[in-house]
Design an enzyme around this catalytic site. Structure first.
Site, PDB file in Angstrom:
ATOM      1  N   ASP A  89      -5.201  -3.673  -3.471  1.00 38.57           N
ATOM      2  CA  ASP A  89      -4.269  -3.371  -2.382  1.00 38.57           C
ATOM      3  C   ASP A  89      -3.471  -4.580  -1.904  1.00 38.57           C
ATOM      4  O   ASP A  89      -4.016  -5.652  -1.649  1.00 38.57           O
ATOM      5  CB  ASP A  89      -5.086  -2.804  -1.218  1.00 38.57           C
ATOM      6  N   SER A 146       0.835  -1.188   0.000  1.00 44.09           N
ATOM      7  CA  SER A 146       0.000   0.000   0.000  1.00 44.09           C
ATOM      8  C   SER A 146       0.881   1.253   0.000  1.00 44.09           C
ATOM      9  O   SER A 146       1.755   1.387  -0.849  1.00 44.09           O
ATOM     10  CB  SER A 146      -0.951  -0.039   1.209  1.00 44.09           C
TER      11      SER A 146
END
EC number: 3.1.1.-
Length: 387
Positions: A216, A77
């Site tokens: 993600d 991320s």
């Protein structure tokens, strides 16, 4: 005569010990891991600025960069974004961003990345267009193989239901992983409900198109990618003699710095079994991700602390994490100037805090100790290479 002989034996023992110490340091494998957390990436950004500054002072080199000292840098991320910033080369084949440029990057672009909300229940909260634009402008056409050190950036393919780990060491076997860095960065940051998933294609070893449908990286590796980074470093041992010291997971030969983006033990509110017994999907959805991320990061840290201590090498592992975030600093998408300033303050205050209840050493002192090891190791390897 006996005294002289004893003295010589003592000198030999000292030299042998010193030689062994330096040899051990030279063989160390160095790993940096950076958590996910959206705008809270400002916290590890502040820590990295301090660390790189210490390395520059110790080596008397204003051009010293973190990629010069770490064998593996991994992130998920926002940690994947930071990884790319400090490992992607510029036109001079140096990292395009120094550590002291990370926080200003968030201040400049954060309010635009976390803007233009499209509604959280009928689509992602943000359209991701500005995020992609700024990644393309800064990372250009650079691909994984050009990274200045080994990287480990995670994502999750929602079509194949498998994690995807972008590393240099896998490219010979899986050339389709040699994606553009901006595609990788967007993918690892595409948190469900916040940004749309990312689709792109690369080429396989046979020249065929290979497609990715990614979200993600925290979906694949949780928010703390430290274990992923270690596994990549361990795999390197199978191919590179320089990493032979960790082929059997010898943590005495590894230096691991793991940077968190902050959590809170209270989640701003606690709950009882009685009051949550009748909760449905919507109520749980509002809190479960934060609970899961915090719990998984805690367990990763607990495991690593245990295994490093079991090998009497607890000083080789440093987890830098703020566990008492409050208010808006707990939010991953509050890019208001006031909140970003608060996150900088969190990072700066963290440096003054003790590492743990059992370890009065402050994070600042621990990072200086790490910097000294990194600096000495780099010099030893440079001296060996010159012969």
């Amino acid at each position: 005569m006996a005294t002289t002989k004893s003295f010589l034996i003592l000198i030999v023992m000292i030299l042998a010990t010193t030689s062994s110490t330096f040899a051990s340091l030279e063989e160390m494998v160095t790993v940096l891991s950076i958590d996910g957390g959206g705008i809270k990436g400002i916290i590890p950004g502040t820590i990295l600025e301090f660390l790189e500054g210490q390395l520059q002072k110790m080596d008397n080199n204003a051009d010293a960069r973190l990629a010069d000292y770490f064998d593996v840098i991994g992130g998920t991320s926002t940690g994947g974004l930071l990884t790319s910033m400090i490992t992607t080369p510029n036109e001079n084949n140096r990292p395009f961003a120094a550590a002291n440029e990370i926080v200003p990057f968030f201040f400049e672009h954060g309010p635009h990345i976390f803007n233009s909300s499209t509604g959280q229940f009928f689509g992602p909260k943000y359209d991701g267009k500005y995020l992609m634009q700024v990644l393309q402008e800064n990372l250009g056409e650079t691909r994984v193989h050009q990274a200045l050190t080994e990287v480990a950036i995670s994502s999750f393919d929602i079509k194949t239901n498998k994690p995807v780990i972008f590393t240099k060491s896998n490219l010979a076997k899986s050339p389709e992983l040699d994606a553009k860095m901006y595609d990788i960065c967007y993918s690892t940051a595409a948190a469900p409900t916040y940004f749309p998933p990312h689709y792109f294609t690369t080429n396989t070893i046979n020249g065929d198109k290979y497609e990715f449908n990614l979200v993600d990286g925290a979906v694949a590796t949780v928010a703390d990618p430290a274990l992923l980074s270690i596994s990549v470093a361990t795999r390197l041992a199978e191919k590179d003699p320089a990493f032979a010291s960790i082929r059997s997971l010898n943590y005495k030969k590894m230096l691991l710095l793991s940077l968190g983006t902050g959590t809170t033990s209270e989640f701003d509110k606690t709950y009882t079994a009685e009051e949550t017994a009748k909760w449905g999907a919507i109520q749980w959805m509002l809190v479960i991700q934060r609970m899961t991320d915090a719990a998984s990061s805690y367990m990763t840290d607990y495991y690593l602390s245990t295994v490093f201590q079991a090998q009497n090498s607890q000083k080789n592992y440093l987890r830098v994490q703020e566990n008492a975030l409050t208010g808006t600093t707990t939010e991953m998408d509050d890019a208001s100037e006031a909140n970003m300033e608060s996150l900088v303050q969190v990072g700066e205050n963290l440096l003054k805090k003790p590492v743990s209840k059992d370890n009065p050493e402050t994070y600042e002192e621990a990072l200086k100790r790490f910097a000294k090891l990194l600096s000495d190791r780099k010099k030893l390897r440079a001296n060996k290479a010159s012969y």
